[in-house]
Design an enzyme around this catalytic site. Structure first.
Site: not given
Ligand code: NDP
Length: 250
Positions: A157
């Site tokens: 990650y």
């Molecule tokens: P969530 O898991 O709540 O949401 C992520 C979304 O991305 C989900 O709907 C997921 O779908 C979708 N997704 C994953 N893989 C794919 C793919 N291959 N194609 C299309 N969609 C996909 O995560 P967050 O909202 O917390 O995170 C959003 C971003 O913020 C991420 O990049 C994360 O790394 C980053 N981030 C988050 C932090 C946190 O603490 N929450 C901190 C720092 C960064 P599905 O449900 O099918 O998996």
């Protein structure tokens, strides 16, 4: 909530069906943008679309950001729905399993890097030509404080998010004279479903590193993203914006 002027703007938000992406979609719609949510689960997309519909023009597009053909089809579908694209928020991402690097499953490593980094590359690759056609654009990539500091038990990650920061800097320079700004955000832990993928020990570690002594909120990420998506953000590109409750020291 302060509204930004995003009228006449058309945005793609990857991973927009929930979490931070959903909150960004909400905020952009409230500021007048039209939005396409890109996500991989059709039923989650439908539900998100329904919840956001009262705020403005919103469409769900099913896509896997790791698949070049799927991204190409999503760009076409989005152009059909919105007419043009001026904003791309690369937010889709996963945390992966927590383990020491030398005990990490190779498949897990590849899956995390594929979604978090190659996915951003593929979406930028697919959308930038559309932004160039318009002569205007804003790209916001959601990286992580892990990319700056390197969290233990999350080398995949952390490395993927460091890659997103470097990609942002490279692309920002490539587009610097094109009226297209490319920036990224480095949040510390924000309470969303992604934390279910992490061990409690890992979540506790990440929280303990935040001087404000609390998790971030999705609305706080959305507020910063919305400004980076706006024309008001005009002299920042290839830059990394902190959202870590005081954790980042650079
Ligand atoms: P969530 O898991 O709540 O949401 C992520 C979304 O991305 C989900 O709907 C997921 O779908 C979708 N997704 C994953 N893989 C794919 C793919 N291959 N194609 C299309 N969609 C996909 O995560 P967050 O909202 O917390 O995170 C959003 C971003 O913020 C991420 O990049 C994360 O790394 C980053 N981030 C988050 C932090 C946190 O603490 N929450 C901190 C720092 C960064 P599905 O449900 O099918 O998996």
């Amino acid at each position: 909530m302060n509204q930004l002027d995003l009228a006449q703007q058309s945005a793609i938000i990857t991973g927009g069906a929930r979490g931070i992406g959903f909150a960004i979609a909400q905020r952009l719609l409230q500021s007048g943008a039209s939005v396409c949510l890109w996500d991989r689960d059709a039923s989650a997309l439908k539900e998100a679309e329904g919840r956001l519909a009262p705020l403005g023009k919103v469409h769900g597009v099913t896509v896997d950001v790791t698949d070049e053909n799927s991204v190409r089809a999503a760009v076409d579908a989005t152009s059909g729905h919105l007419g043009f694209i001026s904003i791309l928020v690369n937010n889709a991402g996963i945390a992966g399993n927590n383990s020491k690097l030398w005990e990490m499953d190779v498949t897990d490593w590849r899956r995390v890097v594929d979604i978090n980094l190659t996915g951003v590359f593929l979406c930028c690759r697919g959308v930038v030509p559309k932004l160039l056609e318009n002569g205007y654009g804003r790209i916001v990539n959601i990286a992580s404080i892990a990319g700056k500091e390197g969290n233990p038990n999350a080398s995949h990650y952390s490395a993927s998010k460091a890659g997103v920061m470097a990609l942002t800097k490279s692309l920002g320079k490539e587009l610097a004279t094109s009226n297209i700004c490319v920036n990224c955000i480095t949040p510390a832990v924000i309470e969303t479903d992604i934390l279910k993928q992490c061990s409690q020990q890992h979540v506790d570690y990440m929280r303990s590193k935040i001087p404000m002594n609390r998790f971030g909120k999705v609305e706080e990420a959305a507020a910063l993203a919305a400004w980076l998506c706006s024309a008001d953000c005009s002299f920042s590109t290839g830059a990394v914006f902190d959202l870590s409750g005081g954790r980042a020291t650079y």
